[in-house]
Design a protein around this motif. Structure first.
Motif, PDB file in Angstrom:
ATOM      1  N   THR A 510       5.201  12.095   2.381  1.00 53.89           N
ATOM      2  CA  THR A 510       4.023  11.495   1.747  1.00 53.89           C
ATOM      3  C   THR A 510       3.796  10.041   2.166  1.00 53.89           C
ATOM      4  O   THR A 510       2.700   9.651   2.575  1.00 53.89           O
ATOM      5  CB  THR A 510       4.157  11.567   0.207  1.00 53.89           C
ATOM      6  OG1 THR A 510       4.364  12.934  -0.151  1.00 53.89           O
ATOM      7  CG2 THR A 510       2.914  11.052  -0.481  1.00 53.89           C
ATOM      8  N   MET A 511       4.852   9.246   2.100  1.00 54.04           N
ATOM      9  CA  MET A 511       4.692   7.815   2.358  1.00 54.04           C
ATOM     10  C   MET A 511       4.288   7.582   3.818  1.00 54.04           C
ATOM     11  O   MET A 511       3.394   6.777   4.108  1.00 54.04           O
ATOM     12  CB  MET A 511       6.012   7.111   2.035  1.00 54.04           C
ATOM     13  CG  MET A 511       5.862   5.635   1.904  1.00 54.04           C
ATOM     14  SD  MET A 511       7.307   4.940   1.097  1.00 54.04           S
ATOM     15  CE  MET A 511       7.058   3.218   1.523  1.00 54.04           C
ATOM     16  N   LEU A 516       0.094   6.193   8.023  1.00 52.56           N
ATOM     17  CA  LEU A 516      -0.420   6.419   9.373  1.00 52.56           C
ATOM     18  C   LEU A 516      -1.916   6.156   9.510  1.00 52.56           C
ATOM     19  O   LEU A 516      -2.404   5.935  10.611  1.00 52.56           O
ATOM     20  CB  LEU A 516      -0.108   7.854   9.814  1.00 52.56           C
ATOM     21  CG  LEU A 516       1.329   8.101  10.306  1.00 52.56           C
ATOM     22  CD1 LEU A 516       1.567   9.586  10.515  1.00 52.56           C
ATOM     23  CD2 LEU A 516       1.599   7.325  11.595  1.00 52.56           C
ATOM     24  N   GLY A 517      -2.646   6.244   8.413  1.00 55.45           N
ATOM     25  CA  GLY A 517      -4.090   6.024   8.541  1.00 55.45           C
ATOM     26  C   GLY A 517      -4.796   6.146   7.213  1.00 55.45           C
ATOM     27  O   GLY A 517      -4.152   6.232   6.166  1.00 55.45           O
ATOM     28  N   ASP A 518      -6.129   6.166   7.276  1.00 59.38           N
ATOM     29  CA  ASP A 518      -6.896   6.259   6.029  1.00 59.38           C
ATOM     30  C   ASP A 518      -7.033   7.711   5.620  1.00 59.38           C
ATOM     31  O   ASP A 518      -7.918   8.427   6.104  1.00 59.38           O
ATOM     32  CB  ASP A 518      -8.292   5.636   6.211  1.00 59.38           C
ATOM     33  CG  ASP A 518      -8.176   4.144   6.421  1.00 59.38           C
ATOM     34  OD1 ASP A 518      -7.092   3.591   6.103  1.00 59.38           O
ATOM     35  OD2 ASP A 518      -9.140   3.535   6.919  1.00 59.38           O
ATOM     36  N   LEU A 519      -6.169   8.119   4.725  1.00 56.71           N
ATOM     37  CA  LEU A 519      -6.126   9.506   4.304  1.00 56.71           C
ATOM     38  C   LEU A 519      -7.075   9.680   3.122  1.00 56.71           C
ATOM     39  O   LEU A 519      -6.933   8.998   2.117  1.00 56.71           O
ATOM     40  CB  LEU A 519      -4.685   9.813   3.888  1.00 56.71           C
ATOM     41  CG  LEU A 519      -4.283  11.240   3.661  1.00 56.71           C
ATOM     42  CD1 LEU A 519      -4.566  12.113   4.871  1.00 56.71           C
ATOM     43  CD2 LEU A 519      -2.800  11.288   3.328  1.00 56.71           C
ATOM     44  N   HIS A 520      -8.027  10.584   3.257  1.00 55.38           N
ATOM     45  CA  HIS A 520      -8.948  10.822   2.148  1.00 55.38           C
ATOM     46  C   HIS A 520      -8.314  11.759   1.131  1.00 55.38           C
ATOM     47  O   HIS A 520      -8.328  11.512  -0.065  1.00 55.38           O
ATOM     48  CB  HIS A 520     -10.265  11.406   2.657  1.00 55.38           C
ATOM     49  CG  HIS A 520     -11.256  11.639   1.560  1.00 55.38           C
ATOM     50  ND1 HIS A 520     -11.395  12.862   0.948  1.00 55.38           N
ATOM     51  CD2 HIS A 520     -12.120  10.805   0.947  1.00 55.38           C
ATOM     52  CE1 HIS A 520     -12.327  12.767   0.007  1.00 55.38           C
ATOM     53  NE2 HIS A 520     -12.775  11.524  -0.016  1.00 55.38           N
ATOM     54  N   ALA A 544       3.822   1.476   2.986  1.00 53.50           N
ATOM     55  CA  ALA A 544       3.684   2.731   3.731  1.00 53.50           C
ATOM     56  C   ALA A 544       3.277   2.440   5.177  1.00 53.50           C
ATOM     57  O   ALA A 544       3.764   3.050   6.124  1.00 53.50           O
ATOM     58  CB  ALA A 544       2.659   3.633   3.061  1.00 53.50           C
ATOM     59  N   ARG A 545       2.396   1.462   5.349  1.00 49.56           N
ATOM     60  CA  ARG A 545       1.957   1.077   6.705  1.00 49.56           C
ATOM     61  C   ARG A 545       3.146   0.542   7.512  1.00 49.56           C
ATOM     62  O   ARG A 545       3.308   0.858   8.679  1.00 49.56           O
ATOM     63  CB  ARG A 545       0.889  -0.022   6.628  1.00 49.56           C
ATOM     64  CG  ARG A 545      -0.388   0.408   5.954  1.00 49.56           C
ATOM     65  CD  ARG A 545      -1.472   0.742   6.968  1.00 49.56           C
ATOM     66  NE  ARG A 545      -2.761   0.879   6.343  1.00 49.56           N
ATOM     67  CZ  ARG A 545      -3.345   2.039   6.021  1.00 49.56           C
ATOM     68  NH1 ARG A 545      -2.741   3.181   6.273  1.00 49.56           N
ATOM     69  NH2 ARG A 545      -4.523   2.074   5.457  1.00 49.56           N
TER      70      ARG A 545
END
Ligand code: PEP
Ligand code: MG
Length: 589
Positions: A510-511, A516-520, A544-545
């Motif tokens: 999850t983290m 990794l990016g903009d998860l909707h 997370a980033r």
């Protein structure tokens, strides 16, 4: 005794040994004039078994849709040429009795299965065996002990469990299940998981070591069965049972909260479903909609291909159930691991690389149009979106969109209303789609990453081949880089990204996925939602980033897996360190 954990939880109680040992089959030679009678006797037994199976299926539908689908394969097998015609031919040729001849056919089949490298089919081997036992019982006229007499809570211990057994069991009294045969994909595994009964399967010689009345423990978390636990063992498993119960209870406590990070970024958690029945229950896990409706099962459970009207009614029911919440309906993804009786594609040498997903739909426009029209009509009743599977080129999306346009025009001609602005999405699950992601994004409103197939095709690892299962690695640097590329392109194009493969429901990932990016949104099996939500609510996007940036610099699966496991275990000891959460200490209520 070690086995396969197929349904989580711990059951402690008295064993009920169910005698499902096989019959002793004698070989008898027939006189010439007896042969046709014997064949008729065999046909009668098949017909009787069929009636029994249909009856069982009808009762199963009331329990769980997914389970009823499994039972269809039994009826199909009873029509199978090899099982029925080969046996009849051999009765004639060898002049042997039906029981013996059928048993020989079964043995040939089982040998064949042993040489197949397909986990799913191997799981089916036990089901075939069970079916033949049912036919044999009808031939011999043997009625068996019924489970409906059970009057107190027990743990069922048996060689195997037939579909009729599972249905006749008084379910309130079944605390746990332990069997010698079966795996996750066989009907016992699916049944137990659907009902939440702790179960362990695949334990050799289980029944010779347990008697009715013995104290036993079924540990469906770690796949163990313990007979005659001593005082110390009993205390240990009571604690583990209680901890698991509290753990589940606590997880469900967050279902009304949003999946928002500590620094205020919200991710939508959606459910993967396979039947409209599931739509009714997914809210109890906190799902905010349906992120992937796998429609194949509608086709697999029907004897005829479902038509536009049937599809429309099914989709409409889900849309209405979800109200304003999204419902992403994936068009037919038949082929490879999901086969249809009406559209055989399983004779391909490489079905994973064959006529599957959108390729099949484009090759059969009529079939595709009826799906699209069904989806469009349902779009009037909620927030419905279309998702195309197995996209590997822009031209496939263009063709699919042309057919969608045609479906809209046909509906308009008939003055049937629909949502004119229905959103369309592409599944990103092939390397080609990943590499050309920028072009693909131009033609869709959103993308949904199917990590199950993406991993398979990126790593050249058959997702259902047990010989290479150890190489099926979601944390392979190639997978992580591919995900990163997809996210970056989607951000540039300002399009929404969803992940609907298994990885999206794996709390260990999850983290990293958030980083990794903009998860909707993440779409997953509904029961995974509470745990993933718990993690999201306890992290900061910034952290997370940082985790993702670090992982992107690592070069091997081992390094990445170790790094992520260490990070996650340190942050969430109760969730990733089983010893702590379920065994050594009592979790406070
Ligand atoms: C995937 O490939 O990740 C996916 C969600 O689709 P399926 O598992 O149905 O192929
Ligand atoms: Mg897929």
């Amino acid at each position: 005794m070690k086995g396969i954990a197929v349904s989580k939880g711990v059951a402690i109680g008295k064993a009920y040994l169910l005698d499902r040992s096989k019959f002793c089959i004698l070989k008898q030679k027939l006189e010439d004039h007896e042969v046709e009678n014997e064949i008729q006797r065999f046909r009668d037994a098949i017909a009787k078994t069929k009636v029994q199976m249909v009856d069982i299926k009808n009762r199963a539908e009331k329990i769980a849709d997914k389970y009823a689908v499994i039972l269809d394969t039994y009826t199909l097998l009873l029509d199978d040429d090899i099982l029925v015609n080969d046996t009849i031919e051999n009765i004639r040729k060898n002049r042997t009795n039906a029981e013996w001849t059928l048993n020989q056919t079964l043995q040939n089949f089982l040998n064949l299965f042993d040489n197949i490298n397909d986990d799913y089919l191997k799981g089916k081997k036990d089901d075939l065996d069970l079916l033949v036992q049912a036919i044999l019982r009808n031939l011999i006229g043997h009625s068996q002990e019924t489970l409906s007499d059970i009057q107190e809570p027990v743990i069922i211990v048996t060689h195997s469990l037939s579909p009729s057994d599972t249905l006749s069991m008084p379910r309130n009294f079944i605390k746990g299940l332990a069997t010698e045969t079966g795996g996750k994909t066989s009907h016992v595994g699916i049944f137990a998981a659907a009902l939440g009964i702790p179960a362990v399967t695949g334990i050799k010689n289980l029944t010779s070591q347990i008697n009715t009345g013995d104290n036993v423990v079924v540990d469906g978390i770690d796949g163990e069965v313990i007979v005659h636990p001593n005082e110390e063992n009993s205390q240990y498993f009571l604690k583990k049972q209680e901890n698991y119960r509290r753990y589940e209870e606590r997880l469900l406590a967050n279902i009304h909260q949003s999946a928002e990070t500590l620094d205020g970024h919200q991710i939508h958690l959606l459910a993967n479903i396979e039947s409209n029945q599931e739509a009714k229950t997914l809210r109890k896990f906190g799902a905010e909609g349906v992120g992937l409706y796998r429609t194949e099962f509608l086709y697999m459970s029907a004897s005829n291909l479902p038509g536009e009207r049937e599809l429309y009614e099914n989709f409409k029911a889900v849309a209405q159930e979800m109200g304003k919440r999204p419902v992403v309906i994936r068009t037919l993804d038949i082929g490879m691991d999901k086969q249809l009786a009406g559209i055989p594609t399983n004779d391909e040498d490489n079905p994973a690389l064959g006529l599957r997903g959108i390729r099949l739909s484009l090759a059969k426009p009529e079939l595709f149009l009826s799906q699209l029209k069904g989806i469009l009509r349902a779009s009037l009743y909620g927030n419905v979106k279309v998702l195309y599977p197995m996209i590997s080129s822009v031209s496939e999306i263009i063709q699919a969109n042309e057919l969608l346009q045609k479906a809209k025009e046909l509906l308009k001609e008939d003055q049937i209303p629909f949502d004119e602005n229905i959103e369309i999405g592409a599944m990103i699950e092939t390397p080609a789609a990943t590499i050309c992601i920028d072009h693909i994004l131009e033609h869709v409103n959103f993308i949904s990453i199917g990590t199950n197939d993406l991993i398979q095709y990126l790593l050249a690892i058959d997702r259902v081949n047990e010989n290479v299962a150890h190489l099926y690695q979601p944390f392979h640097p190639a997978v992580i880089r591919a995900l990163k590329q997809i996210f970056d392109a989607a951000k540039k194009a300002n399009k929404k990204v969803s992940i609907c493969g298994e990885l999206g429901g794996d709390p260990m990932a999850t983290m990293l996925l958030l980083g990794l990016g903009d998860l909707h949104d993440l779409s997953m099996e509904p029961h995974s939602i509470p745990k993933v939500k718990k993690i999201i609510r306890l992290i900061r996007l910034e952290e997370a980033r940082q985790m993702a940036d670090h992982v992107l610099n690592l070069s091997s699966v081992e390094e990445i897996s170790q790094f992520i496991a260490k990070e996650m275990r340190t942050r969430f000891p109760d969730d990733f360190d089983r010893d702590l959460s379920f065994q050594e200490k009592i979790i406070p209520a």
